[in-house]
Design a protein around this motif. Structure first.
Motif, PDB file in Angstrom:
ATOM      1  N   LEU A 138       0.830  -1.199   0.000  1.00  0.00           N
ATOM      2  CA  LEU A 138       0.000   0.000   0.000  1.00  0.00           C
ATOM      3  C   LEU A 138       0.870   1.258   0.000  1.00  0.00           C
ATOM      4  O   LEU A 138       0.559   2.241  -0.685  1.00  0.00           O
ATOM      5  N   ALA A 139       1.948   1.229   0.760  1.00  0.00           N
ATOM      6  CA  ALA A 139       2.855   2.374   0.793  1.00  0.00           C
ATOM      7  C   ALA A 139       3.510   2.574  -0.571  1.00  0.00           C
ATOM      8  O   ALA A 139       3.644   3.705  -1.051  1.00  0.00           O
ATOM      9  N   GLN A 140       3.927   1.482  -1.213  1.00  0.00           N
ATOM     10  CA  GLN A 140       4.529   1.571  -2.543  1.00  0.00           C
ATOM     11  C   GLN A 140       3.531   2.111  -3.560  1.00  0.00           C
ATOM     12  O   GLN A 140       3.879   2.942  -4.416  1.00  0.00           O
ATOM     13  N   LEU A 141       2.292   1.663  -3.479  1.00  0.00           N
ATOM     14  CA  LEU A 141       1.266   2.139  -4.408  1.00  0.00           C
ATOM     15  C   LEU A 141       1.011   3.629  -4.229  1.00  0.00           C
ATOM     16  O   LEU A 141       0.705   4.337  -5.200  1.00  0.00           O
ATOM     17  N   THR A 142       1.145   4.121  -3.010  1.00  0.00           N
ATOM     18  CA  THR A 142       0.996   5.550  -2.759  1.00  0.00           C
ATOM     19  C   THR A 142       2.039   6.339  -3.538  1.00  0.00           C
ATOM     20  O   THR A 142       1.724   7.333  -4.211  1.00  0.00           O
ATOM     21  N   VAL A 143       3.287   5.885  -3.484  1.00  0.00           N
ATOM     22  CA  VAL A 143       4.363   6.560  -4.202  1.00  0.00           C
ATOM     23  C   VAL A 143       4.144   6.449  -5.705  1.00  0.00           C
ATOM     24  O   VAL A 143       4.287   7.435  -6.449  1.00  0.00           O
ATOM     25  N   VAL A 144       3.791   5.264  -6.168  1.00  0.00           N
ATOM     26  CA  VAL A 144       3.550   5.039  -7.598  1.00  0.00           C
ATOM     27  C   VAL A 144       2.434   5.945  -8.114  1.00  0.00           C
ATOM     28  O   VAL A 144       2.536   6.533  -9.194  1.00  0.00           O
ATOM     29  N   ASP A 145       1.368   6.077  -7.338  1.00  0.00           N
ATOM     30  CA  ASP A 145       0.267   6.939  -7.762  1.00  0.00           C
ATOM     31  C   ASP A 145       0.701   8.399  -7.834  1.00  0.00           C
ATOM     32  O   ASP A 145       0.273   9.138  -8.729  1.00  0.00           O
ATOM     33  N   CYS A 146       1.542   8.821  -6.880  1.00  0.00           N
ATOM     34  CA  CYS A 146       2.047  10.198  -6.919  1.00  0.00           C
ATOM     35  C   CYS A 146       2.865  10.433  -8.187  1.00  0.00           C
ATOM     36  O   CYS A 146       2.727  11.474  -8.853  1.00  0.00           O
ATOM     37  N   LEU A 147       3.710   9.473  -8.536  1.00  0.00           N
ATOM     38  CA  LEU A 147       4.523   9.598  -9.750  1.00  0.00           C
ATOM     39  C   LEU A 147       3.639   9.600 -10.995  1.00  0.00           C
ATOM     40  O   LEU A 147       3.833  10.409 -11.915  1.00  0.00           O
ATOM     41  N   PHE A 148       2.671   8.700 -11.032  1.00  0.00           N
ATOM     42  CA  PHE A 148       1.789   8.600 -12.201  1.00  0.00           C
ATOM     43  C   PHE A 148       1.028   9.904 -12.435  1.00  0.00           C
ATOM     44  O   PHE A 148       0.992  10.431 -13.550  1.00  0.00           O
ATOM     45  N   VAL A 149       0.427  10.436 -11.385  1.00  0.00           N
ATOM     46  CA  VAL A 149      -0.339  11.675 -11.534  1.00  0.00           C
ATOM     47  C   VAL A 149       0.598  12.824 -11.915  1.00  0.00           C
ATOM     48  O   VAL A 149       0.246  13.690 -12.727  1.00  0.00           O
ATOM     49  N   GLY A 150       1.805  12.815 -11.349  1.00  0.00           N
ATOM     50  CA  GLY A 150       2.777  13.842 -11.705  1.00  0.00           C
ATOM     51  C   GLY A 150       3.137  13.802 -13.180  1.00  0.00           C
ATOM     52  O   GLY A 150       3.233  14.852 -13.840  1.00  0.00           O
ATOM     53  N   VAL A 151       3.322  12.600 -13.709  1.00  0.00           N
ATOM     54  CA  VAL A 151       3.640  12.447 -15.132  1.00  0.00           C
ATOM     55  C   VAL A 151       2.440  12.868 -15.985  1.00  0.00           C
ATOM     56  O   VAL A 151       2.585  13.607 -16.971  1.00  0.00           O
ATOM     57  N   ALA A 152       1.250  12.411 -15.607  1.00  0.00           N
ATOM     58  CA  ALA A 152       0.043  12.749 -16.373  1.00  0.00           C
ATOM     59  C   ALA A 152      -0.209  14.251 -16.375  1.00  0.00           C
ATOM     60  O   ALA A 152      -0.636  14.822 -17.389  1.00  0.00           O
ATOM     61  N   ALA A 153       0.076  14.906 -15.247  1.00  0.00           N
ATOM     62  CA  ALA A 153      -0.195  16.337 -15.127  1.00  0.00           C
ATOM     63  C   ALA A 153       0.720  17.181 -16.006  1.00  0.00           C
ATOM     64  O   ALA A 153       0.400  18.331 -16.322  1.00  0.00           O
ATOM     65  N   ARG A 154       1.836  16.614 -16.433  1.00  0.00           N
ATOM     66  CA  ARG A 154       2.762  17.374 -17.296  1.00  0.00           C
ATOM     67  C   ARG A 154       2.191  17.570 -18.696  1.00  0.00           C
ATOM     68  O   ARG A 154       2.624  18.475 -19.404  1.00  0.00           O
ATOM     69  N   ASN A 155       1.289  16.706 -19.090  1.00  0.00           N
ATOM     70  CA  ASN A 155       0.607  16.886 -20.380  1.00  0.00           C
ATOM     71  C   ASN A 155      -0.831  16.403 -20.203  1.00  0.00           C
ATOM     72  O   ASN A 155      -1.193  15.298 -20.604  1.00  0.00           O
ATOM     73  N   ARG A 156      -1.624  17.253 -19.556  1.00  0.00           N
ATOM     74  CA  ARG A 156      -2.983  16.868 -19.190  1.00  0.00           C
ATOM     75  C   ARG A 156      -3.841  16.496 -20.399  1.00  0.00           C
ATOM     76  O   ARG A 156      -4.590  15.515 -20.362  1.00  0.00           O
ATOM     77  N   ALA A 157      -3.725  17.269 -21.452  1.00  0.00           N
ATOM     78  CA  ALA A 157      -4.564  17.017 -22.625  1.00  0.00           C
ATOM     79  C   ALA A 157      -4.259  15.648 -23.229  1.00  0.00           C
ATOM     80  O   ALA A 157      -5.167  14.876 -23.545  1.00  0.00           O
TER      81      ALA A 157
END
Length: 303
Positions: free
Chosen positions: A260-279
């Motif tokens: 669960l802790a690892q998934l928290t970090v992974v989700d933060c990275l994923f959203v960070g990557v997605a937010a760089r090119n939202r469209a």
């Protein structure tokens, strides 16, 4: 790059107890006895004199001082002050039986549920608190700009690696997860500058994951380690280290709180990557959702 500069952990922000727990495997056996007393009850440890703590840990005052320095304290007075502050800010559950996460023999299901829920929530909260946003931002930038991303993990960490690969794939990033060590090694050998290799290991000692990350680094790829222990072997093969703050307890070694802790970090990275090119990310998610929609029960009847 110095290891202290690349590790995403901040014990001023995330808490001294989280910091000490992460360093536990790197301490000497005598220092570990001191650490376990401190982690188990910070308030009690803060009230003890150095002689009392040394006696309780069945060691010497000199060992307590070495322990203080090993965890970044100048001496015992500073440790006591920090422990008192840590104890004051900690929020404990109404039922004191769930603290610590160990499920005693004879525990009823209500206690089991309360214990797991409290300690899983604490693992996620403490992991988020101690993550260094600056290090995370560098990792996000590397992943977002990578020509290729390879993700490695074994056992429970392998599930997290697969989850991250699928998330990145859904937004159009070229990412791969290889559960087989031979396939992982051959893939890592083909990585190069501009690529990213992420190794996930709760203990940081899983030899297969460490070996693959070393191979990727030797080929010039940017390497990232996700582990619970910032001084573990996997960090020597990483340009960037992201840490979790999970404490394994009864029946749960390497499988539940850590995941669960690892998934928290992974989700933060994923959203960070997605937010760089939202469209682009939004469009990719819509297209992929549309592709699998017909395979949901009832979708054809509603069409």
């Amino acid at each position: 790059m110095a290891k202290s500069a690349k590790v995403s952990v901040n014990h001023e922000t995330g808490g001294l107890i989280v910091h000490i727990s992460g360093l536990l495997p790197s301490l000497s056996p005598a220092e570990q006895r001191v650490a376990r007393l401190v982690v188990a009850n910070p308030a009690d440890a803060a009230r003890r004199t150095i002689t009392d703590l040394a006696t309780a840990a069945e060691t010497s005052e000199a060992t307590v001082i070495r322990f203080c320095r090993s965890v970044g304290m100048e001496g015992y007075p500073q440790l006591r002050i920090r422990l008192a502050a840590e104890a004051a800010r900690r929020v404990e559950p109404p039922d004191a039986r769930v603290v610590g996460g160990d499920i005693p023999p004879g525990a009823d299901l209500a206690q089991i549920i309360a214990t797991i829920a409290f300690n899983d929530a604490r693992a996620v909260e403490e992991t988020a608190e101690q993550l260094d946003p600056a290090i995370c931002e560098q990792v996000v930038a590397a992943v977002a700009n990578a020509g290729r991303i390879d993700i490695y993990g074994a056992g429970a960490s392998g599930f997290v690696a697969s989850d991250f690969q699928q998330k990145l794939h859904r937004i159009g990033r070229t990412a791969f997860y290889f559960p087989d060590i031979h396939t992982a090694l051959t893939s890592a050998a083909l990585l190069g500058k501009g690529d990213v290799a992420l190794g996930i290991s709760h203990t940081g000692t899983t030899s297969d994951v460490v070996e693959v990350l070393e191979q990727a680094r030797a080929r010039g790829a940017t390497t990232v380690a996700l582990t619970n222990f910032p001084r573990s072997p996997i960090t020597d093969a990483a340009d960037f280290v992201l840490t979790t703050a999970a404490r394994e307890t009864t029946y749960r070694s390497g499988a539940m709180a850590s995941r669960l802790a690892q998934l928290t970090v992974v989700d933060c990275l994923f959203v960070g990557v997605a937010a760089r090119n939202r469209a682009r990310a939004k469009k990719a998610l819509e297209v992929t959702a549309e592709a699998v929609a017909p395979h949901r029960v009832g979708s054809r009847r509603r069409a």
